[in-house]
Design an enzyme around this catalytic site. Structure first.
Site, short mmCIF file in Angstrom:
data_model
loop_
_atom_site.label_atom_id
_atom_site.label_comp_id
_atom_site.label_asym_id
_atom_site.label_seq_id
_atom_site.Cartn_x
_atom_site.Cartn_y
_atom_site.Cartn_z
N LYS A 1 9.24 37.71 8.74
CA LYS A 1 9.16 36.55 7.84
C LYS A 1 7.75 36.36 7.30
O LYS A 1 7.56 35.96 6.15
CB LYS A 1 9.60 35.27 8.58
CG LYS A 1 11.09 35.20 8.84
CD LYS A 1 11.85 34.77 7.59
CE LYS A 1 13.34 34.65 7.88
NZ LYS A 1 14.14 34.49 6.70
N LYS B 1 23.61 45.54 2.34
CA LYS B 1 24.56 44.56 2.87
C LYS B 1 24.91 43.54 1.79
O LYS B 1 24.04 43.14 1.01
CB LYS B 1 23.86 43.86 4.05
CG LYS B 1 24.78 43.10 4.95
CD LYS B 1 23.98 42.63 6.17
CE LYS B 1 24.77 41.57 6.91
NZ LYS B 1 24.09 41.08 8.08
N LYS C 1 24.25 37.24 -1.40
CA LYS C 1 24.10 36.47 -2.63
C LYS C 1 22.75 36.73 -3.27
O LYS C 1 22.63 36.88 -4.47
CB LYS C 1 24.24 34.99 -2.27
CG LYS C 1 24.41 34.10 -3.45
CD LYS C 1 24.68 32.69 -3.02
CE LYS C 1 26.13 32.50 -2.66
NZ LYS C 1 26.53 31.09 -2.57
#
Ligand code: SF4
Length: 327
Positions: free
Chosen positions: A115, A195, A198
């Site tokens: 992250k 994968k 959205k």
């Protein structure tokens, strides 16, 4: 007595068929065996959202996601469905657990390091404390079972370590949550490479119309070796075939062999897939439309879910405070 399951998911709005095949179907079937608590984790979402513009769609996303869950068969009579922030006790437990969780346990978590790379402009405390909040999510309701994919096993193991340390220091309050390993099929997106997601715009929404679904599927990447209709294909390399399999196509073997001999073209194959997906999702879509037409339905389900689990949360917080000398 039935064991209690907890699972949470970020409010990502309308769900896609990757979410459906990978998680939602499993949520539905777990209801037969366990007391299930399904949480839309809006506080976790704030670790990556920043500012009023980012959060402006949060409420819509929560509603759309809950609609998909309900339409897919999560039954609010049997399972509690609610929004994480509607039970504020989770934030108190998160703070209390943070007093016993060693900092170096959190700093070595690989997803924290990822992250930092993904959002270097917003390395907030929430990213570091995510495993502590996740642990609070689970143990606030004394859940014993957590359905996880293989990639989440390490997170659950950390949650178990946090629980063990807390119990060692303050007494045996919390059950150590057990992983229920779910064999999550990897559903690739329409690009056939990554994968379904959205964010990558490679998804097919559960709530899409049949026409949208067909239009999206017609853009799917296929076997690059099939430049011309007469070229024999390699179905094992083609994601369209994986989707036929995921939707239990009755013609799977036929498609495989006809692809290899070039007896079927990709356009025809995709049209067939669109038809299969549209047929399989028709009951879910009808139900979704019906639920969406009731203006207060989702709100009431989420309120009811929060009311039910808040009773458990209050007891847990009272017990935790007592053990920590705060009451
Ligand atoms: Fe893929 Fe179907 Fe085309 Fe074969 S015929 S390459 S399985 S889309």
């Amino acid at each position: 007595m039935r064991k209690r399951v907890f699972s949470g998911a970020r409010p990502t709005g309308r769900q896609h068929i990757g979410n459906y095949l990978g998680a939602i179907q499993n949520y539905v079937s777990l209801q037969d065996e366990y007391d299930c608590i399904y949480c839309i984790v809006d506080i976790h979402a704030l670790t990556t959202l920043q500012g009023r513009n980012d959060v402006s769609t949060l409420q819509d996303n929560i509603r759309e996601m809950a609609l998909d869950w309900l339409a897919a068969g999560i039954d609010p009579e049997r399972s509690a469905i609610f929004v994480q922030s509607h039970v504020p006790q989770v934030m108190e437990l998160h703070t209390l657990l943070s007093m016993t969780t060693p900092l170096n346990w959190l700093m070595r978590v690989p997803t924290f390091k990822e992250k930092i790379k993904m959002q270097p402009q917003n390395v907030n405390y929430g990213l570091l404390g995510y495993p502590v909040l996740m642990t609070a999510d689970i143990i606030l309701y004394k859940a014993e079972v957590v359905p996880v994919g293989e990639d989440q096993l390490a997170h659950l193991e950390l949650a178990r370590e946090i629980v063990r340390r807390f119990n060692f220091l303050y007494g045996n309050i919390f059950p150590e949550p057990q992983a229920k390993l779910t064999l999550v099929p990897l559903i690739l997106g329409l690009d056939g490479a990554q994968k379904m997601s959205k964010q990558l715009n490679n998804e097919i929404e559960l709530a899409a119309t049949p026409e949208e679904t067909t239009r999206r599927i017609m853009t799917a990447y296929t076997d690059p070796a099939r430049k011309y209709r007469s070229d024999p294909g390699h179905p094992e390399k083609c994601n369209v075939l994986s989707l036929h399999r995921a939707f239990h196509s009755a013609k799977l073997e036929e498609i495989e062999s006809e692809c290899r001999s070039a007896a079927i073209g990709c356009v025809e194959c995709k049209k067939l897939l669109a038809q299969e997906i549209n047929e399989a999702l028709a009951p879910l879509r009808d139900r979704r439309n019906e639920l969406a037409s009731r203006p207060r339905y989702v709100k009431e389900v989420l309120e009811d879910g929060a009311n039910r689990v808040r009773v458990i949360a209050r007891d847990t917080i009272r017990e935790t405070r007592e053990h920590m000398g705060l009451a």
